[in-house]
Design a protein around this motif. Structure first.
Motif, mmCIF file in Angstrom:
data_model
loop_
_atom_site.group_PDB
_atom_site.id
_atom_site.type_symbol
_atom_site.label_atom_id
_atom_site.label_comp_id
_atom_site.label_asym_id
_atom_site.label_seq_id
_atom_site.Cartn_x
_atom_site.Cartn_y
_atom_site.Cartn_z
ATOM 1 N N VAL A 87 0.841 -1.193 0.000
ATOM 2 C CA VAL A 87 0.000 0.000 0.000
ATOM 3 C C VAL A 87 0.883 1.252 0.000
ATOM 4 C CG1 VAL A 87 -1.830 1.226 1.235
ATOM 5 C CG2 VAL A 87 -1.758 -1.286 1.294
ATOM 6 N N ARG A 88 0.632 2.144 -0.954
ATOM 7 C CA ARG A 88 1.360 3.405 -1.059
ATOM 8 C C ARG A 88 0.334 4.544 -1.032
ATOM 9 N NH1 ARG A 88 4.648 4.225 -6.365
ATOM 10 N NH2 ARG A 88 4.979 2.039 -5.874
ATOM 11 N N PRO A 89 0.183 5.217 0.112
ATOM 12 C CA PRO A 89 -0.795 6.310 0.204
ATOM 13 C C PRO A 89 -0.459 7.444 -0.768
ATOM 14 C CG PRO A 89 -0.057 5.657 2.387
ATOM 15 C CD PRO A 89 0.838 4.969 1.397
ATOM 16 N N VAL A 90 -1.510 8.095 -1.269
ATOM 17 C CA VAL A 90 -1.296 9.297 -2.064
ATOM 18 C C VAL A 90 -0.856 10.403 -1.109
ATOM 19 C CG1 VAL A 90 -2.914 8.590 -3.871
ATOM 20 C CG2 VAL A 90 -3.728 9.979 -1.970
ATOM 21 N N PRO A 91 -0.164 11.420 -1.600
ATOM 22 C CA PRO A 91 0.338 12.471 -0.710
ATOM 23 C C PRO A 91 -0.765 13.057 0.184
ATOM 24 C CG PRO A 91 1.292 12.727 -2.879
ATOM 25 C CD PRO A 91 0.249 11.648 -2.988
ATOM 26 N N ASP B 237 6.688 1.446 -1.074
ATOM 27 C CA ASP B 237 5.393 1.349 -0.406
ATOM 28 C C ASP B 237 5.562 1.749 1.055
ATOM 29 O OD1 ASP B 237 4.155 0.191 -2.746
ATOM 30 O OD2 ASP B 237 5.279 -1.624 -2.251
ATOM 31 N N CYS B 238 4.478 2.170 1.671
ATOM 32 C CA CYS B 238 4.528 2.531 3.089
ATOM 33 C C CYS B 238 4.081 1.381 3.989
ATOM 34 C CB CYS B 238 3.633 3.739 3.355
ATOM 35 S SG CYS B 238 4.299 5.259 2.671
ATOM 36 N N PHE B 239 3.182 0.533 3.475
ATOM 37 C CA PHE B 239 2.624 -0.542 4.292
ATOM 38 C C PHE B 239 2.589 -1.846 3.505
ATOM 39 C CE2 PHE B 239 0.503 3.430 5.460
ATOM 40 C CZ PHE B 239 0.865 3.515 6.789
ATOM 41 N N MET C 79 -2.403 3.729 -3.596
ATOM 42 C CA MET C 79 -2.204 2.760 -4.669
ATOM 43 C C MET C 79 -1.884 1.422 -3.997
ATOM 44 S SD MET C 79 -0.080 4.961 -7.467
ATOM 45 C CE MET C 79 1.175 5.439 -6.319
ATOM 46 N N THR C 80 -2.355 0.339 -4.582
ATOM 47 C CA THR C 80 -2.100 -0.980 -4.008
ATOM 48 C C THR C 80 -1.510 -1.908 -5.059
ATOM 49 O OG1 THR C 80 -4.298 -1.857 -4.513
ATOM 50 C CG2 THR C 80 -4.024 -0.759 -2.380
#
Length: 158
Positions: free
Chosen positions: A79-83, A109-111, A135-136
């Motif tokens: 999981v990559r959060p949008v800004p 990715d952040c998570f 984004m996943t």
């Protein structure tokens, strides 16, 4: 009151054998652990209390087969959060009951989250809750040749 583990609060060989025994079966009685480590039950109970207080032992649990609960499909979600949406994504991941575990990681990715669901359609619903804010990338688990485990110092030798 529980205290945080101290970095130099080293576990000795007996502590490691106690922890290893509990990892193998969290229902092992104090008396059985005492026999295994060749100590009295009160001494083992005191060591276990200390290990709980210093945060080494954080709980006792059972390992359940998710398929037996009707959740046969496992998947890893990167999981990559949008800004600007990192905090919201954390809350969303916490609120999704199908998320079994989630780690914040370095890299693109952040998570990385592990989910257990009934079907691909349920997996899609989980992803749909996240994608407005992140984004996943998804990988479906085919099998787990190495079960979840905690590597311990000296693991495999007593």
């Amino acid at each position: 009151m529980k205290r945080l583990p101290i970095e130099n609060d080293q576990l000795d060989a007996v502590d490691l054998r106690i922890v290893r025994t509990l990892l193998e079966d969290a229902r092992t009685s104090v008396a059985e652990i005492a026999r295994k480590v060749k100590m009295s039950a009160p001494s083992v109970a005191e060591r276990m209390r200390r290990l709980e207080e210093n945060g080494t032992i954080q709980g006792y649990s059972a390992t359940i087969n998710p398929a037996a609960l009707g959740l046969p499909l496992g998947a890893w979600l990167r999981v990559r959060p949008v800004p600007g949406e990192l905090g919201r994504v954390v809350e969303i991941l916490r609120d999704i009951p199908e998320v079994a575990t989630c780690d914040r990681v370095t890299g693109e990715d952040c998570f990385i989250a592990r989910v257990q669901v009934r079907s691909v359609a349920d997996l899609e619903r989980v992803i749909d809750r996240i994608i407005p804010y992140a984004m996943t990338n998804t990988a479906i688990v085919q099998s787990s040749p190495v079960p979840s485990r905690l590597p311990l110092p000296g693991n495999g030798s007593d």
